[in-house]
Structure formats: C-alpha cells, structure tokens
Design an enzyme around this catalytic site. Structure first.
Site, short mmCIF file in Angstrom:
data_model
loop_
_atom_site.label_atom_id
_atom_site.label_comp_id
_atom_site.label_asym_id
_atom_site.label_seq_id
_atom_site.Cartn_x
_atom_site.Cartn_y
_atom_site.Cartn_z
N THR A 13 30.64 11.48 -0.06
CA THR A 13 30.18 12.25 -1.22
C THR A 13 29.89 13.71 -0.88
OG1 THR A 13 29.24 10.30 -2.23
CG2 THR A 13 28.34 12.37 -2.97
N ASP A 57 36.53 8.08 1.94
CA ASP A 57 35.31 7.44 1.47
C ASP A 57 34.91 6.48 2.59
OD1 ASP A 57 34.03 6.49 -1.56
OD2 ASP A 57 33.78 5.15 0.16
N SER A 58 33.64 6.41 2.90
CA SER A 58 33.26 5.65 4.09
C SER A 58 33.45 4.14 3.93
CB SER A 58 31.83 5.96 4.52
OG SER A 58 30.89 5.30 3.71
N SER A 59 33.71 3.69 2.69
CA SER A 59 34.02 2.26 2.52
C SER A 59 35.38 1.94 3.14
CB SER A 59 34.01 1.88 1.04
OG SER A 59 32.71 2.07 0.55
N GLN A 278 17.37 -12.21 7.55
CA GLN A 278 17.75 -11.61 6.26
C GLN A 278 16.68 -10.64 5.77
OE1 GLN A 278 18.50 -14.79 3.44
NE2 GLN A 278 19.98 -15.77 4.79
N CYS A 279 15.48 -10.72 6.38
CA CYS A 279 14.40 -9.83 5.94
C CYS A 279 14.71 -8.40 6.34
CB CYS A 279 13.08 -10.23 6.58
SG CYS A 279 12.52 -11.85 6.09
N1 ASP Z 1 31.19 6.00 -1.41
C1 ASP Z 1 30.63 7.12 -0.68
C2 ASP Z 1 30.90 6.94 0.79
O1 ASP Z 1 30.22 6.20 1.45
C3 ASP Z 1 29.19 7.26 -0.95
C4 ASP Z 1 28.53 8.38 -0.19
O2 ASP Z 1 29.14 9.25 0.39
O3 ASP Z 1 27.32 8.43 -0.19
O4 ASP Z 1 31.80 7.51 1.31
#
Ligand code: ASP
Length: 342
Positions: A13, A57-59, A278-279
């Site tokens: 982002t 995008d980091s995904s 999971q906590c």
């Molecule tokens: N989807 C974006 C990413 O992780 C969100 C961000 O940058 O905060 O690349």
C-alpha cells in the site's frame, strides 16, 4: 560521514495509487514514493534505492522474494549502514521472520515498514513510517555501533522485533504488535530505544545469508470437533515435512486416543510437529494440563512463545538446510535469533 541507507521497495500500500478507471489500488513505481515524500530529502543521509520489478502486493510474497531481498542486502551489506524495506503489511511479519533466520550474524539494521493508507493520500501514515524507519536505520549507539542490529518492524508508534511481530489490525494505523516481547523502541517526540530489549548476535562473525527455504510445511489449526479423516488427510499430505499445530490455550488439544495416535504416527514418519498456541498472547506450557502433556508424549515439540509466522518460516529455513527431522526438532526447541524466550 552521512549515514548511508539503502531502501528496498517491494510494493504494498505504501507505494500504491488509485487506478483512475477501476478505482482499485495498484502498485506504482518508486519515483512516485519519493515525489510524495519531499521531506526525505531534508534528512542529511545518502539514500539509494532498489525496487522489485514489478512491485508486488505482499499477499503475493513467496520465499523467492525473501531470497531476492536477502541477496540485495548481502550484495550491498558493506556499502550501507542500514536497510529499509518497504513492504505490504499483510505478510510483513512473515517476511520479517524469514529474513531474521536467513540473515545470520546480522550486525546492521534491517527495518521493514509500510502503511495502511497509500503514501499519496492526505491522511497517509506512510510518510511518518518511512521517515522514522530511515532514522531508526541510521541510529547509532554511544560506541558508534548501529543501534539496531536485527530485522525489525517499524509501524506507527513502535519498533518491534521482526520475528516476534504479528499483524493485529486490518484497519488501524497501529497495525503491528509483538505480543510476547516488549517494543524495541517507542516512537513519540523522540525515538526511545529499549537497549535491554535489542538483540545482539553473539561474536562478530561475518554475515552469512541462506537463501534456500523449503516450503514443504503447513499450519494446522485444531478446532473442537476436528474430524479424524480431516486430520489424517492433512497429516498424510504428500511430501510434508513440518507442521505448525495451532492448539488451544497453553498448548492444549483433545486427548482422544485416535487424535494423539495420528500425531504420534506422523512424528514417527519423520514429520516435525510444533505446538504453538492460538492465543495472541502467552505461550505453550505442555506440562500444565493433561491435554498438553498428551501432545508432548506424542512427540510434538513445544514452540513455547513463538509466533506462527516465526515458527513456519523457521521450519522452512531449517528444512532448507537439508537437516534431519530430529535436528530440526531440536533447533525448534531453541532460540536462534530472539524468536523465543530463553
Ligand atoms: N495488501 C497490501 C499488502 O500487503 C496491504 C498493505 O500494504 O498494507 O501488500
């Protein structure tokens, strides 16, 4: 001498703009970033940059991208005093964890930051995060040594240890936290470092970068009523070598015979299973309840207070070195670079 900082822009982002037609956010190139943060030029630093082509995008981050960042740092290590990695927030904690393992004997700052709002927006958090990350990367202690000598995440008001961090919010500016470790620095009017919390790698060995990560690992979350066939199916995933088992509370799971036997059989087949809670806060104490004890008896390794992000990337890193399962299991019990409490 002016501090020499290398910015590595991977995407996210922080460098995004709105597509005028679809209105969706999409990555733009690095010049857009600098155009939007003229303040950077007010810092009296020598700043260079490298950028991913195209920024992502980091995904979409994969271990090959972590290796790309690590290779840039390795190649430029002697030329710069510190590194700032601009990265999307979604998988930032994974990248920070992975780099902490891949960059062995790190003695310079690798500060990862990003933003919740694009840097071009009026209310962006990106500008402040970038400026502060540069200042943290340039900070030196009273002996002239880099103040930060580890991979850290700078976000909003804090600097966090990278391999202790988790993304906590999809909306708030204060998006990261290390739930089991204090902040390395509080960012207010000044930058207050907690020198006791900062990591120092033992000795002064030269940087050693390991690029190979083995992705034959996965996260398996225990939920009430998890069917036996689902568990068996996952434990028999072809080629799987390591599993992060997300358990209840202080590392507890059902005591059903079939459940424990399935895990025990998987361990006997050479799969390394690591117990992580999971906590959000606290860790595994598999001696506290019978429900945790059963896992330990089945050969599941206690991950103690490690995060899921650090546990999964540590498994990738250890299997990437072609180590035997018992050696990997042993390293998972021990602290390598500040990821678990001693
Ligand atoms: N989807 C974006 C990413 O992780 C969100 C961000 O940058 O905060 O690349």
């Amino acid at each position: 001498m002016k501090p020499r900082i290398l910015i590595i822009y991977t995407g996210g982002t922080i460098g995004m703009i709105e597509n005028p037609i679809t209105r969706a956010l999409q990555p733009f190139d690095f010049n857009h970033l600098i155009d939007n943060v003229p303040k950077v030029s007010k810092l009296d630093y020598d700043i260079d940059h490298r950028q991913f082509e195209p920024p992502i995008d980091s995904s979409n981050m994969r271990p090959e991208h972590w290796a790309e960042i690590a290779v840039i740092i390795e190649r430029e290590y002697d030329r710069y005093d510190g590194f700032v990695v601009l990265h999307g927030t979604d998988t930032m904690a994974y990248t920070a964890s992975a780099l902490s393992f891949m960059l062995e004997n790190l003695h310079k700052p690798v500060i990862i930051t990003g933003s919740q709002l694009p840097i071009g927006e009026v209310r962006t958090d990106g500008e402040e995060n970038l400026i502060t990350a540069l200042q943290v990367a340039a900070a030196i202690d009273s002996r002239g040594e880099p103040m930060v000598q580890e991979v850290a995440i700078l976000f909003e008001n804090h600097l966090w240890r990278g391999n202790r961090s988790t993304k906590m919010s999809a909306d708030n500016f204060d998006a990261f936290k290390s739930n089991n470790y204090p902040p390395l620095a509080d960012i207010g009017l000044g930058i207050e470092f907690d020198t006791d919390a900062l990591y120092r790698s033992p000795g002064h060995r030269p940087l050693k970068v390991r690029h190979v990560m083995d992705t034959a690992v996965m996260v398996l979350e225990v939920t009430p009523g998890l069917p036996e066939y689902t568990l068996q199916h996952l434990l028999h995933t072809p080629g799987i070598k390591g599993i992060v088992l997300k358990t209840f509370g202080a590392g507890n799971a059902p005591t059903d015979k079939w459940f424990l036997k399935a895990l025990n059989d998987a361990v006997a087949r050479g799969i390394v299973i690591v117990n992580v809670t999971q906590c959000v806060n606290g860790g595994v104490d598999d001696t506290r309840y019978e429900t945790g004890n059963g896992l330990a008896t089945a050969g599941v390794v206690s991950g103690r207070d490690i995060t899921v992000e650090a546990a999964i990337t540590k498994l990738m890193y250890l299997f990437g070195m072609n180590l035997e399962p018992n050696v990997v299991a042993n390293y998972m019990r021990h602290n390598l670079c500040g990821e678990i409490s001693d």
